[in-house]
Design an enzyme around this catalytic site. Structure first.
Site, short mmCIF file in Angstrom:
data_model
loop_
_atom_site.label_atom_id
_atom_site.label_comp_id
_atom_site.label_asym_id
_atom_site.label_seq_id
_atom_site.Cartn_x
_atom_site.Cartn_y
_atom_site.Cartn_z
N HIS A 186 -0.34 -9.55 -26.78
CA HIS A 186 0.70 -10.41 -27.33
C HIS A 186 0.80 -11.74 -26.59
CE1 HIS A 186 2.02 -7.09 -29.90
NE2 HIS A 186 1.62 -6.35 -28.88
N ARG B 141 -3.29 1.00 2.66
CA ARG B 141 -4.04 1.05 1.39
C ARG B 141 -5.17 2.05 1.43
NH1 ARG B 141 -5.49 -3.21 4.30
NH2 ARG B 141 -7.65 -3.94 4.48
N LYS C 48 4.15 -11.12 8.79
CA LYS C 48 5.05 -10.15 9.44
C LYS C 48 5.44 -10.66 10.82
CE LYS C 48 3.77 -6.02 6.82
NZ LYS C 48 3.50 -4.59 6.79
N GLY D 18 0.81 -1.22 0.00
CA GLY D 18 0.00 0.00 0.00
C GLY D 18 0.84 1.26 0.00
N GLU E 200 -6.74 -7.56 -0.69
CA GLU E 200 -6.71 -7.20 0.74
C GLU E 200 -8.11 -6.89 1.28
OE1 GLU E 200 -3.34 -4.88 2.32
OE2 GLU E 200 -2.68 -4.71 0.25
O1 PA5 Z 1 -1.76 -2.93 2.76
C1 PA5 Z 1 -0.89 -3.25 3.56
O2 PA5 Z 1 -1.06 -3.24 4.80
C2 PA5 Z 1 0.46 -3.66 3.05
O3 PA5 Z 1 0.47 -3.77 1.67
C3 PA5 Z 1 1.51 -2.65 3.54
O4 PA5 Z 1 1.34 -1.41 2.91
C4 PA5 Z 1 2.92 -3.20 3.29
O5 PA5 Z 1 3.08 -4.40 4.00
C5 PA5 Z 1 4.02 -2.23 3.70
O6 PA5 Z 1 3.81 -1.69 4.97
P1 PA5 Z 1 3.96 -0.11 5.14
O7 PA5 Z 1 2.95 0.47 4.20
O8 PA5 Z 1 3.63 0.17 6.55
O9 PA5 Z 1 5.35 0.22 4.76
#
Ligand code: PA5
Length: 359
Positions: free
Chosen positions: A259, A157, A352, A63, A243
């Site tokens: 293609h 996001r 994580k 995000g 998500e």
């Molecule tokens: O949507 C999400 O929570 C993830 O895609 C995070 O954006 C991603 O893991 C990276 O974390 P951050 O945005 O805190 O750097």
């Protein structure tokens, strides 16, 4: 797990929506135009002066990367610098003193972004960070790197307004983009208008986002857009399906899909029979791209029910943000129809926590 019945919830029933979305993702989507205004103002407060770089490398994950991808796609053919979107620990070898590295992490604790930040600092690149805090803010303070601080406490996001408009301010400050104020103001007016007819209070009978979500339940969306910025929007739709709605989805770009992928749509005894192509369109498509899209839709349309979503507004920025906004509504409605909490991302949280530390 079998797909819940389409009528699992009535999207026009506010109490039913609140039961599936107790964390309020829908409210964050509704507030996106206002967040864009705040994001613009936050960006304008950047006080650092920046040298004009040869390359702009925007490094971030998930995000936090999408704002950079959108920026690069909007500017890459009209800016004197080259734009690279980096979603990895490592930075391209080319990064050095002539580069501007923008490290974006909403939490400030994403290990890939922290590693890339350290590499950029070791290579003496100009750096600006965009974050709500965390370890990235600490490292930036230690190295006296400018930070654009954005409000925390919501999913990355759902923070695109905070994570995109400051980037625009940074590249303007570095002399890589003309003043964007007029485009920004009219894009946000476009989003305000969309909120009324796509938002949760607009009844399903008149709400194209609720209707499209209804047609996508039980299907696999293949979101397709032409280069450069509709392709980024298509990718955003895909990740929001993942998500928000906990669905697999695909995204692809024209002209490239003409293609290869175009052949796969004939597989009506396999995956293609369960997939719905969603084309993101814009009146800013070139004449040649429009002809290509029309021909592609005719060929794919012989095998599948094609959906099309058109950009709104009077600039590429408005069109890009408007198709993204449409997709954000669709994917939250999809989550609700599927009985999935759009806020929850248990798989990412688990990953994580397995990796520990700053994953
Ligand atoms: O949507 C999400 O929570 C993830 O895609 C995070 O954006 C991603 O893991 C990276 O974390 P951050 O945005 O805190 O750097």
């Amino acid at each position: 797990m079998p797909e819940p019945a389409r009528a699992a919830i009535d999207l026009d029933d506010a109490q039913a929506r609140a039961r599936v979305d107790p964390g309020g993702m829908m409210g964050l989507v509704v507030d996106f135009p206002q967040q864009c205004r705040q994001g613009w103002l936050i960006g304008q407060q950047l006080s650092a002066s920046l040298r004009r770089p040869r390359q702009v490398v925007i490094t971030g994950m998930g995000g936090s990367a999408v704002g950079g991808a959108l920026l690069a796609s909007l500017l890459e053919h009209r800016s004197p610098a080259c734009f690279i979107v980096n979603r990895d620990y490592a930075l391209p070898e080319i990064v050095g003193k002539d580069s501007l590295v923008i490290a974006v992490s909403y939490s400030g604790n994403t290990e890939e972004t922290l590693t890339a930040f350290e590499t950029a600092a070791e290579r003496e690149a100009q750096i600006v960070c965009v974050t709500s805090g965390g370890r990235l803010a600490e490292l930036a303070a230690q190295r006296q790197v400018p930070v654009i601080s954005v409000p925390g406490g919501q999913p990355p996001r759902a923070s695109l307004g905070y994570l995109f408009f400051p980037l625009l301010a940074i590249v303007e400050r570095a002399g890589l983009a003309p003043d964007q104020h007029a485009d920004f103001a009219s894009a946000v007016r476009t989003l305000d208008g969309m909120r009324e007819h796509l938002g949760p209070d607009a009844p399903g009978a008149e709400n194209p986002a609720k209707q499209l979500a209804g047609r996508l339940v039980g299907r696999m969306p293949f979101v397709l857009g032409s280069t450069p910025w509709l392709g980024v929007a298509a990718y955003r739709w895909r990740t929001q399906c993942n998500e928000n709605a906990k669905m697999l989805a695909s995204s692809n770009l024209l002209p490239e899909l003409d293609h290869n992928e175009i052949c796969g749509w004939a597989d009506q005894e396999g995956t293609a029979s369960r997939a719905t192509p969603v084309f993101l369109r814009s009146s800013f498509e070139s004449d040649r791209m429009r002809a290509r899209l029309d021909a592609t839709i005719e060929i794919i349309g012989a095998h599948a029910q094609v959906e099309q979503v058109w950009g709104e507004g009077d600039s590429p920025l408005a069109h890009a943000l408007s198709v993204i906004y449409f997709g954000d509504f669709v994917t939250v409605y999809l989550a609700l129809l599927r009985g999935r909490n759009p806020m929850e991302i248990a798989a990412i949280d688990r990953l994580k926590s397995v990796l520990g530390g700053n994953a």
